[in-house]
Every structure is written in C-alpha cells, then in structure tokens.
Design an enzyme around this catalytic site. Structure first.
Site, PDB file in Angstrom:
ATOM      1  N   HIS A 182       0.840  -1.189   0.000  1.00 14.27           N
ATOM      2  CA  HIS A 182       0.000   0.000   0.000  1.00 14.27           C
ATOM      3  C   HIS A 182       0.882   1.249   0.000  1.00 14.27           C
ATOM      4  O   HIS A 182       2.102   1.165   0.103  1.00 14.27           O
ATOM      5  CB  HIS A 182      -0.884   0.039   1.249  1.00 14.27           C
ATOM      6  CG  HIS A 182      -1.937  -1.021   1.294  1.00 14.27           C
ATOM      7  ND1 HIS A 182      -3.281  -0.734   1.162  1.00 14.27           N
ATOM      8  CD2 HIS A 182      -1.847  -2.369   1.454  1.00 14.27           C
ATOM      9  CE1 HIS A 182      -3.981  -1.866   1.243  1.00 14.27           C
ATOM     10  NE2 HIS A 182      -3.137  -2.861   1.425  1.00 14.27           N
ATOM     11  N   GLU A 194       3.403  -0.178   3.899  1.00  9.81           N
ATOM     12  CA  GLU A 194       3.050   1.195   3.537  1.00  9.81           C
ATOM     13  C   GLU A 194       4.304   1.850   2.970  1.00  9.81           C
ATOM     14  O   GLU A 194       5.289   2.054   3.673  1.00  9.81           O
ATOM     15  CB  GLU A 194       2.548   1.966   4.762  1.00  9.81           C
ATOM     16  CG  GLU A 194       1.307   1.382   5.408  1.00  9.81           C
ATOM     17  CD  GLU A 194       0.031   1.655   4.620  1.00  9.81           C
ATOM     18  OE1 GLU A 194       0.075   2.481   3.669  1.00  9.81           O
ATOM     19  OE2 GLU A 194      -1.000   1.056   4.954  1.00  9.81           O
TER      20      GLU A 194
END
Length: 347
Positions: A164, A227
């Site tokens: 992500h 992330e």
C-alpha cells in the site's frame, strides 16, 4: 506481439484496459519455457517455475497491491516484476500469485467507489451486499484460498505481502503492519522487513478485516501490509525510493532470502483506536500531522458527542488519522513503542 505477451509485458496496462484473454489463451509458458503462467481473473495472475512439476520449490507467495485504487507505486512495482519474470530477467523460485486489487478504483484514480475494500475481508463484504466493492472482496478471498489450498503447509511456506501507500506523510516513510493471529510473530518476517529497509512495524492486537488479516487467519500465511510512501497518480512515483522493498520481494520470490541485510525495524503495538461515531466527530489532528506523531499524556485528540479520546500513556503515537471515514469506522490508531520486548519474543 500476441495478446498473452502484451499481458505479461504490461500487466497493469492490460488490466486497466479491461482486456481478458480468450479461453484458449489463459495459460502458457514464458521466460524461455522456465515459467508457467495462468490468468485466473481480472488482475489475478499465477506464475510457477516449470521445475516445480518435477519436485521444485515449496514456498508460495501472494503479492498484492491496489487494494486501494489510488496507491499506485506498489501497483507499478508488481507490474514490472511480472514483466521481468516473463522475460527471464528476474528469477522465480516459488509459486507466485500476483493480484491487482480494486481495478475500478484504479481506473478512477480513487481509493474506492463505495466502501474501503481493505475493510471488507473475512466475510465482512456480506454486510454491504450492494456495495461496488463487495464482489471484488469475495473474489479476492476466493483467489487467496484457492492459491494457498495448493501450497505446502510447512513452516515459512506461505507468505502474503500486501503493498500500500499512505494517505499522509509519516515519521517513518516506509512501515509495515502485522495482523493479529494469537500466534507468536515470526522472526523470518521481521528479518525480511529489515531486508526491505522497513523502518517501523505496527502490531495489531485484535482481529481485523484487512486482506492480510484474512490470509493470515484463513490461509495460514505469514502476512504483512506494507506502507510505501504517499499516494500519487500513476506515472508520478519515484520508484527508486522503494528499491529496498522491491529488491527484498524479488529475493523472496527468487528463493534467495537469507540473513537480514538491514537493521530490524522499530516496533509499535496498538493500544487503542479512535472511532468516528457520528458526523459530529472532531479529530484534533491537522492534515499536516504525519503518521507516528507522538502526543503526551492527557492530550485530547478526538471528540464526538459525549465521547472523548485522551492520551493515557506517557506517550502515544497516532497512525492513519482520518476524520473523513464513515461513522462506525476507525479514524486513527494509537500505538506505543514495544521494540525491545517484541524482538525478544520472536519465534
């Protein structure tokens, strides 16, 4: 160039165009016949070494990106990985399932259409049957279960790397989240995260509805959510910033991972969350406040009618503050650092 070759050389472009291979062109070989590929669904591609048919590798890796449609950097990284594997320019030493998640949102340049896809797994999509995202959540659960059903059950044989990018800046530009399963956290995963140059790891303490929670609990995978940087449009990412994660994923896929190449990440454990209860919700955190910003004991961070969130510990850090979520959803995670005790307990 034939349609399957176009698909493998530009998996992202092929998927965004809505192209689907003909029934007789949904599998084949590439990389000088060393890799067998199988198109399984829109944005879902299985790659396996041909050597596996004669007793080859036992590791199975699911690599996913685009569960949020606007998180483009890891989507591009996965498309380039498929290209390089197909051309024989990257090694494949495992079963690999590549998934591009919320394709319609990717086309729109949005995070999602109706509902956050990464809150609909572990069957939660059944609660929103009319949501645009519900069928995709069901399809991605099925794809993961089908893939891992054919995987080895040995220790360290099942992996899921779900990539992500964050909405806002972070004190740690690249960090990971590990799902709660009730089992001890894996040293192999922490070493891989160090190899990927991940600076911090966030440990969940309750079960969730993310894709990595689903594969960890339902499929027995060593799973993490990565992330990587901030949300940007396609074509505007500096992918060199994520070379550590990209190279570590390629080593994992090649089967060449060994001792960690980087320092172990710092560890933070969730101790609470801020929940938006109504449209009257107020979050006293500006858009400029990065993820992992620390707050001192007694600080008021949120208010919603009679609800208040005050910092209880000497220091708590906030992650994913987002006052625009729908009522009933998480508007921020609160964490404290637990590096020493966590690393001492790794299995």
């Amino acid at each position: 160039m034939s349609e399957p070759n176009i698909m493998l050389s530009d998996f992202l472009g092929y998927t965004l165009a809505g192209t689907r291979p003909a029934a007789n062109e949904r599998d084949g070989t590439c990389a000088n016949a060393q890799v067998r590929w199988s198109w399984q669904d829109d944005g879902v591609l299985l790659l396996e070494p041909v050597s596996r048919e004669t007793g080859g590798p036992t590791r199975s890796v699911l690599a996913s990106a685009g569960i949020h449609g606007d998180e483009t950097a890891p989507i591009e990284l996965l498309s380039y990985l498929v290209r390089d594997l197909a051309a024989g320019e990257a090694a494949l030493g495992c079963r690999l399932l590549v998934i591009l998640g919320n394709i319609d949102a990717m086309r729109d340049g949005n995070r999602y259409r109706d509902d956050d896809l990464n809150r609909l797994f572990s069957g939660r999509y059944r609660e929103v049957p009319h949501s645009h995202e519900a069928p995709r959540a069901a399809a991605l659960e099925e794809a993961a279960q089908r893939f891992f059903a054919a995987a080895s059950g040995g220790a360290g044989a099942r992996w899921h790397i779900d990539m992500h990018t964050a909405i806002r800046a972070s004190a740690f530009e690249q960090f990971a989240l590990l799902p709660h399963t009730g089992e001890a956290f894996s040293r192999a995963m922490f070493e891989w995260l160090g190899d990927a140059r991940i600076s911090a790891v966030l440990l969940h303490t309750t079960k969730g509805n993310t894709y990595s929670h689903f594969t960890a609990q339902a499929c027995g995978a060593q799973a993490c959510t990565l992330e990587l940087g901030k949300v940007r449009p396609f074509g505007e990412n500096d992918l060199a910033r994520f070379a550590g994660a990209d190279e570590a994923l390629r080593r994992l896929v090649a089967g060449t991972i060994g001792p960690a190449h980087g320092p172990m990440p710092r560890v933070f454990t969730v101790i609470g969350q801020i929940t938006k209860q109504s449209d009257a919700f107020e979050l006293f955190v500006t858009k400029e406040v990065p993820n992992f910003t620390p707050f001192a004991q007694g600080t008021l961070l949120a208010r919603d009618g009679q609800y208040r969130y005050f910092v209880q510990h000497d220091e708590e850090r906030i992650v994913f503050p987002n006052p625009t979520v729908k009522p009933g959803l998480r508007a921020g995670l609160m964490v404290v650092e637990t590096t020493d005790e966590t690393l001492a307990r790794l299995a």
